[in-house]
Enzyme design. Structure first.
Site, PDB file in Angstrom:
ATOM      1  N   GLY A 293      44.447  44.816  37.669  1.00 52.25           N
ATOM      2  CA  GLY A 293      45.404  43.764  37.998  1.00 52.25           C
ATOM      3  C   GLY A 293      44.749  42.495  38.501  1.00 52.25           C
ATOM      4  O   GLY A 293      45.430  41.546  38.868  1.00 52.25           O
ATOM      5  N   CYS A 294      43.419  42.471  38.519  1.00 52.60           N
ATOM      6  CA  CYS A 294      42.694  41.257  38.912  1.00 52.60           C
ATOM      7  C   CYS A 294      42.114  40.612  37.654  1.00 52.60           C
ATOM      8  O   CYS A 294      41.599  41.310  36.794  1.00 52.60           O
ATOM      9  CB  CYS A 294      41.534  41.591  39.856  1.00 52.60           C
ATOM     10  SG  CYS A 294      42.042  42.184  41.457  1.00 52.60           S
TER      11      CYS A 294
END
Length: 137
Positions: free
Chosen positions: A50-51
């Site tokens: 999710g980064c």
């Protein structure tokens, strides 16, 4: 809620500087002071999903208090992650569940620095911390 010592000193330091440029410089310095992660910790299993940038996170429970270490390939993210670590290291699992990320960066005067993608990335790091804390209780 009482802030961990490192978080309190970060807050004091960031609130003491007036200009945005000074805060940005201080943010970079926090990132540079982040201890390096061992190569064996920089594995896919520790990569935060999710980064946009690569962020690795490891955590361990010491006498009911969490200690996290992290690293990132991006300078700005490294600084933001360092400030997140200052805020959460030493917390119990229960305290970790209620950390208010937007409020913390707002208090530091760094909300401007949190683009939607950075904000999502930091939320992903915090979620990963919470997940780790729930699986190792």
């Amino acid at each position: 809620m009482n802030l961990p010592t490192q978080a309190a000193s970060a807050l004091e330091a960031f609130q003491a500087v007036g200009s945005w440029e000074q805060r940005a410089r201080m943010l970079m310095q926090w990132g540079e002071r982040l201890p390096a992660l061992a190569d064996e910790d920089k594995v896919d299993a520790n990569l935060v999903q999710g980064c946009e940038s690569l962020v690795w996170l490891v955590g361990r429970l010491e006498s009911d208090h969490w200690q996290f270490a992290a690293s990132s390939d991006a300078r700005m993210i490294r600084g933001l992650v360092a400030l997140l670590l200052a805020r959460v290291n030493g917390l119990s699992s229960a305290q970790l569940q209620v950390v208010d990320l937007p409020d913390w960066f707002n208090q530091l005067g760094l909300s401007r620095q949190l683009s939607p993608s950075r904000s999502n990335g930091l939320n992903a790091v915090l979620q990963r911390m919470r997940t780790l804390s729930q699986t190792q209780n």
